[in-house]
Enzyme design. Structure first.
Site, PDB file in Angstrom:
ATOM      1  N   HIS A 159      -6.884   2.028   2.393  1.00  0.00           N
ATOM      2  CA  HIS A 159      -6.217   2.793   3.459  1.00  0.00           C
ATOM      3  C   HIS A 159      -7.027   4.073   3.722  1.00  0.00           C
ATOM      4  O   HIS A 159      -7.369   4.785   2.783  1.00  0.00           O
ATOM      5  CB  HIS A 159      -4.790   3.137   3.032  1.00  0.00           C
ATOM      6  CG  HIS A 159      -3.939   3.600   4.167  1.00  0.00           C
ATOM      7  ND1 HIS A 159      -2.887   2.868   4.667  1.00  0.00           N
ATOM      8  CD2 HIS A 159      -4.019   4.714   4.927  1.00  0.00           C
ATOM      9  CE1 HIS A 159      -2.361   3.509   5.687  1.00  0.00           C
ATOM     10  NE2 HIS A 159      -3.016   4.647   5.860  1.00  0.00           N
ATOM     11  N   HIS A 163      -8.194   7.482   3.874  1.00  0.00           N
ATOM     12  CA  HIS A 163      -7.634   8.746   3.389  1.00  0.00           C
ATOM     13  C   HIS A 163      -8.710   9.581   2.724  1.00  0.00           C
ATOM     14  O   HIS A 163      -9.768   9.064   2.351  1.00  0.00           O
ATOM     15  CB  HIS A 163      -6.497   8.489   2.392  1.00  0.00           C
ATOM     16  CG  HIS A 163      -6.951   7.922   1.076  1.00  0.00           C
ATOM     17  ND1 HIS A 163      -7.346   6.602   0.925  1.00  0.00           N
ATOM     18  CD2 HIS A 163      -7.115   8.498  -0.141  1.00  0.00           C
ATOM     19  CE1 HIS A 163      -7.710   6.392  -0.334  1.00  0.00           C
ATOM     20  NE2 HIS A 163      -7.585   7.531  -1.005  1.00  0.00           N
ATOM     21  N   CYS A 218       0.667   3.420   3.277  1.00  0.00           N
ATOM     22  CA  CYS A 218       1.189   2.923   4.552  1.00  0.00           C
ATOM     23  C   CYS A 218       2.548   3.569   4.829  1.00  0.00           C
ATOM     24  O   CYS A 218       3.311   3.847   3.895  1.00  0.00           O
ATOM     25  CB  CYS A 218       1.298   1.401   4.512  1.00  0.00           C
ATOM     26  SG  CYS A 218      -0.233   0.564   5.007  1.00  0.00           S
ATOM     27  N   ASN A 226     -13.727   9.627  -0.458  1.00  0.00           N
ATOM     28  CA  ASN A 226     -14.429   8.543  -1.137  1.00  0.00           C
ATOM     29  C   ASN A 226     -14.137   7.286  -0.369  1.00  0.00           C
ATOM     30  O   ASN A 226     -12.974   6.924  -0.223  1.00  0.00           O
ATOM     31  CB  ASN A 226     -13.894   8.325  -2.554  1.00  0.00           C
ATOM     32  CG  ASN A 226     -14.398   9.362  -3.514  1.00  0.00           C
ATOM     33  OD1 ASN A 226     -15.506   9.860  -3.364  1.00  0.00           O
ATOM     34  ND2 ASN A 226     -13.585   9.682  -4.498  1.00  0.00           N
ATOM     35  N   GLN A 259      -9.203  13.547   0.330  1.00  0.00           N
ATOM     36  CA  GLN A 259      -8.491  14.421  -0.593  1.00  0.00           C
ATOM     37  C   GLN A 259      -8.885  15.869  -0.357  1.00  0.00           C
ATOM     38  O   GLN A 259      -9.958  16.157   0.184  1.00  0.00           O
ATOM     39  CB  GLN A 259      -8.813  14.034  -2.036  1.00  0.00           C
ATOM     40  CG  GLN A 259      -8.406  12.609  -2.358  1.00  0.00           C
ATOM     41  CD  GLN A 259      -8.587  12.307  -3.836  1.00  0.00           C
ATOM     42  OE1 GLN A 259      -8.059  13.017  -4.694  1.00  0.00           O
ATOM     43  NE2 GLN A 259      -9.340  11.269  -4.136  1.00  0.00           N
ATOM     44  N   HIS A 292      -3.553   0.803   8.241  1.00  0.00           N
ATOM     45  CA  HIS A 292      -4.170   0.456   6.966  1.00  0.00           C
ATOM     46  C   HIS A 292      -5.661   0.111   7.096  1.00  0.00           C
ATOM     47  O   HIS A 292      -6.447   0.341   6.186  1.00  0.00           O
ATOM     48  CB  HIS A 292      -3.410  -0.729   6.375  1.00  0.00           C
ATOM     49  CG  HIS A 292      -3.820  -1.091   4.985  1.00  0.00           C
ATOM     50  ND1 HIS A 292      -3.464  -0.329   3.894  1.00  0.00           N
ATOM     51  CD2 HIS A 292      -4.570  -2.123   4.505  1.00  0.00           C
ATOM     52  CE1 HIS A 292      -3.968  -0.883   2.799  1.00  0.00           C
ATOM     53  NE2 HIS A 292      -4.639  -1.972   3.140  1.00  0.00           N
ATOM     54  N   CYS A 303       0.843  -1.192   0.000  1.00  0.00           N
ATOM     55  CA  CYS A 303       0.000   0.000   0.000  1.00  0.00           C
ATOM     56  C   CYS A 303       0.878   1.243   0.000  1.00  0.00           C
ATOM     57  O   CYS A 303       1.716   1.417   0.883  1.00  0.00           O
ATOM     58  CB  CYS A 303      -0.913  -0.015   1.228  1.00  0.00           C
ATOM     59  SG  CYS A 303      -1.694   1.579   1.529  1.00  0.00           S
ATOM     60  N   SER A 341      -9.645   3.648  -4.755  1.00  0.00           N
ATOM     61  CA  SER A 341      -8.756   2.622  -5.285  1.00  0.00           C
ATOM     62  C   SER A 341      -7.951   1.949  -4.179  1.00  0.00           C
ATOM     63  O   SER A 341      -7.305   0.950  -4.391  1.00  0.00           O
ATOM     64  CB  SER A 341      -7.822   3.243  -6.324  1.00  0.00           C
ATOM     65  OG  SER A 341      -7.223   4.405  -5.777  1.00  0.00           O
TER      66      SER A 341
HETATM   67 ZN   LIG Z   1      -2.082   1.251   3.807  1.00  0.00          ZN
END
Ligand SMILES: [Zn+2]
Ligand SMILES: [Zn+2]
Ligand SMILES: [Zn+2]
Length: 353
Positions: free
Chosen positions: A168, A170, A57, A157, A172, A117, A54, A165
């Site tokens: 993990h 996250h 990570c 998202n 934006q 993760h 990933c 995609s």
């Molecule tokens: Zn990750």
């Protein structure tokens, strides 16, 4: 003829969205129709706390030779494949008012919510969520200070269904030199309402919703989550601050804590609804960053989740919705009561105890 809510809930009708000034069709009589449409594969949450493949990570290599450091809290970086670029000359292309284009300058950042993760927003603790809210605030403030930046869009998202995609956790942050479509439409609506009534559209709307108590999902001292009267997505919600302010940088320390709290509570309810990692797009709408006052603006967040009746059946926006108007079957009132009845203890924590 004036309808009451009871009549409304059994009659096909359309509802007005005052933020976008458009209509949504509601067809309560259709909720019992059998489903023969697409069934999605069940999303399985990642079980590992660290995935060496990933790129989000800590300590991993990203595209173009960039390195993700061994971060401990949150981590922000410029997207390696940004949709917008900061070094673009302002240019305009025009032919008879029909072929119109212009360059747009921008910055696209990725914000990792946690080094873990597998840790999603509904399973973060207060301190971890405070870190995310602080990071959003810092990003908003620093991007707003760049002279050409007129709008900062913070969003997340979640889930493959929404095109994320990477599992993990996250989000934006995109900053533009121009106002994007939806914030621009809300800007017009909020300003028009403010000019006409000398008050705030969303403050007035929130008061009305609190009074009627028909679509409220949950609340704390600073924020309310409700299914808006004009919701399009089955379990769409709106997060509204109780105090009137225009942007996230105006939150005080308690409110930052309470924003984390309300986001955790609504996402736990979402996960519990179908006992799945509930997919959604969420994002904040706030004042443009053009150094004007923007008194009419009221910070809020939209959650737009696609799931309809189970972890595997989603709503599609097709046909009539692409060509005419959005349409929904389950009423916003029944969606809000489903969410309100849902527990605030995450189903994964429940089985452990
Ligand atoms: Zn990750
Ligand atoms: Zn307001
Ligand atoms: Zn909005």
């Amino acid at each position: 003829m004036i309808m009451n809510l009871e009549k409304l809930l059994t009659t096909p009708h359309k509802r007005f969205n005052p933020l976008l000034r458009e209509w949504v069709l509601v067809s309560p009589q259709r909720t019992e129709r059998p489903w023969q449409g697409q069934v999605e594969r069940l999303q399985v949450a990642p079980l590992v706390t660290y995935d060496p493949n990933c790129y989000l990570c800590p300590g991993s290599k990203r595209a173009r030779g960039n390195q993700t450091p061994k971060y401990a809290g949150t981590y922000t970086f410029d997207n390696d494949f940004s949709a917008l670029l900061s070094e673009v000359e302002p240019m305009r292309y025009e032919q008879d008012g029909l072929l119109v284009a212009q360059s747009d300058q921008g910055i696209c950042r990725v914000l990792c919510f946690s080094p873990r993760h597998d840790l999603t927003v509904p399973r973060m603790n207060a301190q971890e969520l405070r870190g995310v809210v602080d990071a959003w605030t810092e990003q908003f403030s620093s991007l707003a200070q760049i002279p050409w930046v007129r709008y900062v869009q913070i969003f997340e998202n979640r889930g493959e269904l929404m095109g994320a995609s990477n599992p993990h956790p996250h989000g934006q942050i995109w900053a533009n030199a121009t106002l994007p479509n939806l914030p621009a439409r809300e800007d017009e609506s909020l300003n028009a309402y403010h000019a006409e009534k000398h008050s705030c559209l969303l403050c007035d709307y929130l008061q009305l919703e609190l009074q009627r108590n028909e679509r409220i999902v949950c609340q704390n001292d600073a924020f309310v989550v409700l299914v808006p009267f004009w919701a399009v997505w089955p379990f769409e919600t709106l997060v509204l601050s109780k105090r009137h302010f225009a942007s996230i940088d105006q939150l005080n320390s308690d409110e930052r804590e309470l924003l984390g709290d309300i986001l955790r509570r609504i996402t736990i309810r979402y996960d519990n609804l179908f006992e799945t990692a509930f997919p959604y797009s969420m994002g904040f709408h706030q004042r443009p960053t053009d150094r004007q006052l923007h008194e009419a603006w009221h910070l809020h967040a939209h959650y737009l989740p696609p799931l309809l009746r189970s972890a595997t059946v989603r709503k599609f926006m097709v046909g009539y919705e692409l060509l005419a108007s959005p349409q929904r079957d389950i009423t916003p009132e029944s969606a809000s009561s489903r969410l309100r009845e849902t527990s605030e203890t995450h189903y994964l924590d429940r089985s452990a105890s």
